[in-house]
Write an enzyme that holds these catalytic residues in place. Structure first.
Site, PDB file in Angstrom:
ATOM      1  N   GLN A 106      55.248  12.188  49.155  1.00 54.48           N
ATOM      2  CA  GLN A 106      54.909  11.031  49.977  1.00 54.48           C
ATOM      3  C   GLN A 106      56.162  10.522  50.664  1.00 54.48           C
ATOM      4  O   GLN A 106      57.119  10.118  50.013  1.00 54.48           O
ATOM      5  CB  GLN A 106      54.294   9.907  49.139  1.00 54.48           C
ATOM      6  CG  GLN A 106      53.941   8.680  49.978  1.00 54.48           C
ATOM      7  CD  GLN A 106      53.317   7.555  49.175  1.00 54.48           C
ATOM      8  OE1 GLN A 106      52.949   7.739  48.017  1.00 54.48           O
ATOM      9  NE2 GLN A 106      53.207   6.381  49.777  1.00 54.48           N
ATOM     10  N   CYS A 112      49.685   6.316  49.853  1.00 54.04           N
ATOM     11  CA  CYS A 112      49.374   6.967  48.580  1.00 54.04           C
ATOM     12  C   CYS A 112      47.883   7.202  48.397  1.00 54.04           C
ATOM     13  O   CYS A 112      47.477   8.187  47.773  1.00 54.04           O
ATOM     14  CB  CYS A 112      49.943   6.170  47.408  1.00 54.04           C
ATOM     15  SG  CYS A 112      49.321   4.480  47.287  1.00 54.04           S
ATOM     16  N   ASP A 201      51.188  13.070  42.126  1.00 53.27           N
ATOM     17  CA  ASP A 201      51.734  11.807  42.612  1.00 53.27           C
ATOM     18  C   ASP A 201      52.838  12.125  43.598  1.00 53.27           C
ATOM     19  O   ASP A 201      53.875  12.691  43.229  1.00 53.27           O
ATOM     20  CB  ASP A 201      52.283  11.004  41.424  1.00 53.27           C
ATOM     21  CG  ASP A 201      52.884   9.660  41.829  1.00 53.27           C
ATOM     22  OD1 ASP A 201      53.047   9.413  43.044  1.00 53.27           O
ATOM     23  OD2 ASP A 201      53.193   8.855  40.931  1.00 53.27           O
TER      24      ASP A 201
END
Length: 247
Positions: A106, A112, A201
């Protein structure tokens, strides 16, 4: 994405954040996810729904099969300390991650949720029905062979996904923060790739492998990891878990 003393900053200006508060916010939350994916080309045979609780009775209410779980959680000092310790431990001891896992970093603030959705869809392309001429299919096909960092750069340049994200963030009854407003909530995705449970993530440098799973136990295995997030911050209430289920 840059990190100094545990503080993460993004090189690009942030997108609008999608925030959910209360029952009205949650209803918009699901609607926003549904509309975002539909506009990008995902057919409605799979949809996101609430996970009302982690015990067996409440998990039994979630439609099956489930192919992905998304967790929205607060980024606190306790979590950041754990994240840095976890990263150092994995870098020291290593872990096994399948090359079939689609993972991206990211580099865009407030993206996100979109990256969580991309992770959920990209790792289930064999199960989901995606319009072959859609922006989503095009993005996945053209980015599949790229590194996590290259995927992030590719997303930075994708106007179709950015515009769809911001349209979703502005719709409905949930107020979208300004571009400059700091949002301390974050999305991660959990997927089953090759019989292994992965946490994806974009703030982390690699996927996190959480051990074996099956199609039948995936929801229970993923929510068990979600409970660990909650246990690290027992005074926090700002957790939301959603499952991508076949309907």
């Amino acid at each position: 994405m840059e990190e100094n003393n545990g503080v993460v900053s993004y090189p690009l200006a942030g997108w609008l954040a999608v925030v959910c508060t209360g029952n009205i916010g949650k209803r918009f939350f699901f609607y926003s996810f549904f509309q975002f994916l539909r506009q990008l080309g995902l057919q409605p045979s799979w949809q996101f729904g609430d996970v009302y609780g982690m015990d067996a009775e409440l998990l039994s209410m979630v439609p099956r099969p489930v192919c992905a779980v998304l967790l929205l959680f607060p980024v606190t000092d306790k979590y950041e300390s754990f994240r840095m310790e976890e990263e150092a431990k994995i870098k020291s001891k290593g872990q096994e991650v399948s090359p079939e896992v689609y993972f991206m970093r990211q580099t865009i603030g407030n993206a996100c949720g979109t990256i969580g959705l991309i992770h959920a869809v990209a790792n289930n392309q064999g199960r989901l029905d995606i319009d072959p001429d859609s922006a989503l299919r095009k993005f996945l096909m053209e980015s599949s062979s790229l590194s996590p960092e290259e995927k992030a750069t590719f997303l930075e340049k994708d106007e179709s996904i950015r515009v769809t994200h911001e349209s979703s963030a502005q719709e409905g009854q949930t107020e979208a923060p300004s571009l400059d407003e700091k949002v301390d909530l974050h999305f991660v995705a959990f997927v089953n790739v090759g019989g292994n449970l992965y946490e994806l993530d974009g703030r982390k440098p690699f996927p996190i492998a959480h051990g074996k799973t099956t199609e039948d136990t995936f929801l229970e295995d993923a929510t068990e990891v979600c409970q660990r997030f909650m246990a690290r911050d027992p005074d926090e209430l700002r957790f939301t878990v959603v499952a991508l289920s076949k309907v």
